[in-house]
Write a protein that holds these residues in place. Structure first.
Motif, PDB file in Angstrom:
ATOM      1  N   GLN A 158       0.827  -1.213   0.000  1.00 26.22           N
ATOM      2  CA  GLN A 158       0.000   0.000   0.000  1.00 26.22           C
ATOM      3  C   GLN A 158       0.863   1.266   0.000  1.00 26.22           C
ATOM      4  N   ALA A 159       1.975   1.226   0.738  1.00 28.72           N
ATOM      5  CA  ALA A 159       2.862   2.404   0.782  1.00 28.72           C
ATOM      6  C   ALA A 159       3.561   2.616  -0.562  1.00 28.72           C
ATOM      7  N   LEU A 160       3.644   1.566  -1.365  1.00 31.47           N
ATOM      8  CA  LEU A 160       4.322   1.666  -2.665  1.00 31.47           C
ATOM      9  C   LEU A 160       3.378   2.091  -3.793  1.00 31.47           C
ATOM     10  N   ALA A 161       2.074   2.166  -3.492  1.00 29.15           N
ATOM     11  CA  ALA A 161       1.111   2.488  -4.554  1.00 29.15           C
ATOM     12  C   ALA A 161       1.491   3.808  -5.215  1.00 29.15           C
ATOM     13  N   GLY A 162       1.648   3.782  -6.532  1.00 28.77           N
ATOM     14  CA  GLY A 162       1.972   4.996  -7.282  1.00 28.77           C
ATOM     15  C   GLY A 162       3.434   5.400  -7.211  1.00 28.77           C
ATOM     16  N   GLU A 163       4.253   4.622  -6.532  1.00 25.60           N
ATOM     17  CA  GLU A 163       5.669   4.963  -6.381  1.00 25.60           C
ATOM     18  C   GLU A 163       6.522   4.101  -7.312  1.00 25.60           C
ATOM     19  N   ASP A 164       7.702   4.585  -7.637  1.00 29.45           N
ATOM     20  CA  ASP A 164       8.660   3.827  -8.426  1.00 29.45           C
ATOM     21  C   ASP A 164       9.526   3.027  -7.448  1.00 29.45           C
ATOM     22  N   ARG A 165       9.476   1.701  -7.557  1.00 31.40           N
ATOM     23  CA  ARG A 165      10.224   0.858  -6.603  1.00 31.40           C
ATOM     24  C   ARG A 165      11.721   1.112  -6.651  1.00 31.40           C
ATOM     25  N   ALA A 166      12.193   1.613  -7.794  1.00 32.36           N
ATOM     26  CA  ALA A 166      13.628   1.881  -7.911  1.00 32.36           C
ATOM     27  C   ALA A 166      14.036   3.054  -7.011  1.00 32.36           C
ATOM     28  N   ARG A 167      13.065   3.811  -6.530  1.00 33.61           N
ATOM     29  CA  ARG A 167      13.377   4.958  -5.660  1.00 33.61           C
ATOM     30  C   ARG A 167      13.333   4.586  -4.173  1.00 33.61           C
ATOM     31  N   VAL A 168      13.092   3.303  -3.900  1.00 33.00           N
ATOM     32  CA  VAL A 168      13.028   2.852  -2.507  1.00 33.00           C
ATOM     33  C   VAL A 168      14.440   2.600  -1.991  1.00 33.00           C
ATOM     34  N   GLU A 169      14.710   3.144  -0.814  1.00 39.48           N
ATOM     35  CA  GLU A 169      16.016   2.952  -0.199  1.00 39.48           C
ATOM     36  C   GLU A 169      15.972   1.769   0.764  1.00 39.48           C
ATOM     37  N   ARG A 170      14.873   1.689   1.529  1.00 35.65           N
ATOM     38  CA  ARG A 170      14.771   0.636   2.540  1.00 35.65           C
ATOM     39  C   ARG A 170      13.313   0.389   2.907  1.00 35.65           C
ATOM     40  N   VAL A 171      13.052  -0.775   3.465  1.00 35.71           N
ATOM     41  CA  VAL A 171      11.733  -1.027   4.038  1.00 35.71           C
ATOM     42  C   VAL A 171      11.943  -1.473   5.476  1.00 35.71           C
ATOM     43  N   ILE A 172      11.007  -1.101   6.330  1.00 35.89           N
ATOM     44  CA  ILE A 172      11.110  -1.470   7.740  1.00 35.89           C
ATOM     45  C   ILE A 172       9.860  -2.271   8.103  1.00 35.89           C
ATOM     46  N   ILE A 173      10.094  -3.507   8.510  1.00 35.83           N
ATOM     47  CA  ILE A 173       8.998  -4.384   8.922  1.00 35.83           C
ATOM     48  C   ILE A 173       8.952  -4.342  10.448  1.00 35.83           C
ATOM     49  N   THR A 174       7.795  -4.114  11.008  1.00 37.43           N
ATOM     50  CA  THR A 174       7.732  -4.058  12.465  1.00 37.43           C
ATOM     51  C   THR A 174       7.394  -5.434  13.042  1.00 37.43           C
ATOM     52  N   ALA A 175       7.780  -5.618  14.301  1.00 37.15           N
ATOM     53  CA  ALA A 175       7.521  -6.869  15.024  1.00 37.15           C
ATOM     54  C   ALA A 175       7.070  -6.488  16.422  1.00 37.15           C
ATOM     55  N   GLN A 243       3.253  -2.056  20.170  1.00 38.33           N
ATOM     56  CA  GLN A 243       1.809  -1.821  20.002  1.00 38.33           C
ATOM     57  C   GLN A 243       1.215  -2.431  18.733  1.00 38.33           C
ATOM     58  N   SER A 244       2.036  -2.844  17.771  1.00 39.01           N
ATOM     59  CA  SER A 244       1.543  -3.391  16.486  1.00 39.01           C
ATOM     60  C   SER A 244       0.525  -2.471  15.804  1.00 39.01           C
ATOM     61  N   ILE A 245       0.807  -1.189  15.790  1.00 38.49           N
ATOM     62  CA  ILE A 245      -0.088  -0.219  15.117  1.00 38.49           C
ATOM     63  C   ILE A 245       0.496   0.139  13.750  1.00 38.49           C
ATOM     64  N   VAL A 246       1.814   0.383  13.735  1.00 34.76           N
ATOM     65  CA  VAL A 246       2.513   0.634  12.467  1.00 34.76           C
ATOM     66  C   VAL A 246       2.952  -0.732  11.951  1.00 34.76           C
ATOM     67  N   HIS A 247       2.483  -1.122  10.767  1.00 44.58           N
ATOM     68  CA  HIS A 247       2.789  -2.474  10.280  1.00 44.58           C
ATOM     69  C   HIS A 247       4.073  -2.529   9.474  1.00 44.58           C
ATOM     70  N   ALA A 248       4.350  -1.468   8.738  1.00 44.53           N
ATOM     71  CA  ALA A 248       5.605  -1.401   7.980  1.00 44.53           C
ATOM     72  C   ALA A 248       5.814   0.034   7.532  1.00 44.53           C
ATOM     73  N   LEU A 249       7.056   0.334   7.148  1.00 42.49           N
ATOM     74  CA  LEU A 249       7.390   1.666   6.619  1.00 42.49           C
ATOM     75  C   LEU A 249       8.247   1.478   5.379  1.00 42.49           C
ATOM     76  N   VAL A 250       8.076   2.382   4.431  1.00 42.41           N
ATOM     77  CA  VAL A 250       8.911   2.349   3.230  1.00 42.41           C
ATOM     78  C   VAL A 250       9.669   3.666   3.167  1.00 42.41           C
ATOM     79  N   GLY A 251      10.988   3.570   3.081  1.00 38.82           N
ATOM     80  CA  GLY A 251      11.833   4.759   3.021  1.00 38.82           C
ATOM     81  C   GLY A 251      12.302   4.989   1.601  1.00 38.82           C
TER      82      GLY A 251
END
Ligand code: NAD
Ligand code: MG
Length: 394
Positions: A158-175, A243-251
């Protein structure tokens, strides 16, 4: 025309939530159910199949076929059992298929469903871990679309919708960190099955709850993110977030970070996959951030959670290492549930199995195929059992 849907693993936690959403979105008025599958709970499977007027209901276990037939008598729903019947049911064309069997058993139905080119809602992360290139290759070849259902991967998607994946630096998966996130190591070593299943935020089955407590679930998810999105291993980070509220982040490369927030309710990710690219009104709780007040984040402790470190070495090894890792993890989990090994021995057994196979050259391969994955799965279970026998206290 009604949408044709199939649900593999319909009687599980993800399956039940999927049926709940289908019911709320019109049930048989809106959806034509092709196939439903379950395991030993054939009474529930039959009940669902009657309600959704499925064409076929399949139990994974042949010894339950007679019971399923009896439960479906007079309903017009065909009954079948066993892995071959599951694969045959997955061959039946559907527009949308939910892959929610637990474990490596989900691989073949998912793979076969991709061959008819619809949408595969993928909860079964194990199939990407065992055979990512096979799954992604099948989707490409047949023009099928895979939508991740794991909450973290749905969040990234969902965070990648409309974005160019080549512009992604990192992804953060929460636990969440599970129930042992603040326990001293000596206490974790003695943890019981009952303590491991007491998950603080998510309501899940025993096996998945233990995988959350050991962070093997997170380890599978890192590999799943690599296989599904094609990120490099060093781009994938894990962050403990109780808290498991933020599920992931895309940088992104400009420093911007897109976070996905939501309540701990799998119906959000399932509903997203069911309605994609539309968004339907879903019965999930709305977050009251003012009431939540603060969100905490901390780095994962790799001494406490060796599974993350093992996942990184599995990604490094590549080839059949994912298949070996997943199978060894399933065998080690069985041994822990049976009381044959301690909680921390699970990681030791998995690491010993993968290392032994790597040293023997069992994980090398240029192109992955299903036979090699099945053989690797089989051998890894044997190697993990051997390691479990060695660590058995006597
Ligand atoms: P579950 O144990 O509640 O249900 C599993 C389903 O698979 C059941 O229908 C069961 O009958 C069936 N099954 C079990 N063994 C089988 C076998 N050998 N062959 C065929 N079918 C079999 O599991 P779940 O929590 O619904 O999880 C399903 C998948 O979704 C897993 O891969 C899990 O990692 C993933 N997932 C679950 C959650 C969650 O919150 N529950 C979140 C993200 C991802
Ligand atoms: Mg998850």
């Amino acid at each position: 025309m009604r949408r044709r849907v199939s649900i593999f693993g319909a009687t599980g936690s993800i399956g039940e939530n999927t049926v709940d959403l289908i019911r709320r979105q019109g049930g048989v008025e809106t959806f034509e159910t092709v196939a439903l599958s379950g395991g030993r709970n054939v009474a529930r499977l039959a009940e669902m199949a009657r309600e959704l007027r499925a064409a076929i209901a399949v139990t994974a276990f042949p010894d339950r076929l007679e019971e399923l037939r009896a439960a479906l008598a007079g309903s017009g729903v065909e009954a079948a059992a066993g892995p071959a019947a599951l694969a045959e049911a997955a061959d039946r064309p559907a527009d949308w298929t939910m892959s929610a069997i637990v474990g490596a058993a989900g691989l073949v139905p998912g793979l076969r469903a991709l061959a008819h080119g619809g949408t595969l809602a993928l909860a079964n992360k194990e199939s990407l871990v065992c055979a990512g290139p096979l799954m992604m290759g099948a989707a490409r070849r047949h023009g099928a679309c895979i939508i991740p259902v794991d909450s973290e991967h749905s969040a990234i998607f969902q965070a990648l919708a409309g974005e160019d994946r080549a512009r992604v630096e990192r992804v953060i998966i929460t636990a969440s960190g599970g129930p042992f996130r603040d326990w001293p190591l000596e206490r974790i070593a003695r943890a019981t099955v009952a303590e491991a299943v007491a998950h603080p935020n998510w309501d899940m089955d025993q096996r998945i709850s233990i995988d959350s407590a050991s962070m093997f679930n997170k380890a599978l998810e890192i590999i799943e993110a690599k296989e599904f999105f094609g990120f490099r291993p060093d781009q994938i980070e894990v962050l403990v977030h109780p808290q498991s509220i933020v599920h992931a982040l895309v940088g992104f490369r400009d420093g911007g970070l897109m976070a996905h927030l939501g309540p701990a309710d799998m119906r959000h990710a399932i509903g997203y996959a069911l309605n994609y690219p539309d968004r339907a009104a879903l019965p999930v709780e709305r977050l009251d951030l003012a009431a939540i007040g603060a969100l905490e984040f901390r780095a994962p402790d790799t001494a406490r959670f060796p599974a993350i470190r093992i996942a990184r070495s599995v990604m490094e090894t590549g080839g059949l290492a994912g298949a070996a890792f997943n199978a060894a993890k399933e065998a080690a989990l069985d041994a822990f549930i049976a009381g044959r090994i301690g909680f921390l021995d699970m990681a030791r057994c998995v690491e010993a199995a993968v290392e032994a196979m790597s040293a023997a050259g069992d994980l090398n391969c240029d192109t992955i195929d299903l036979d090699k994955v099945v053989q690797t799965d089989h051998l890894a279970r044997i190697r993990a059992e051997e390691a479990a026998a060695r660590s058995r206290p006597d």
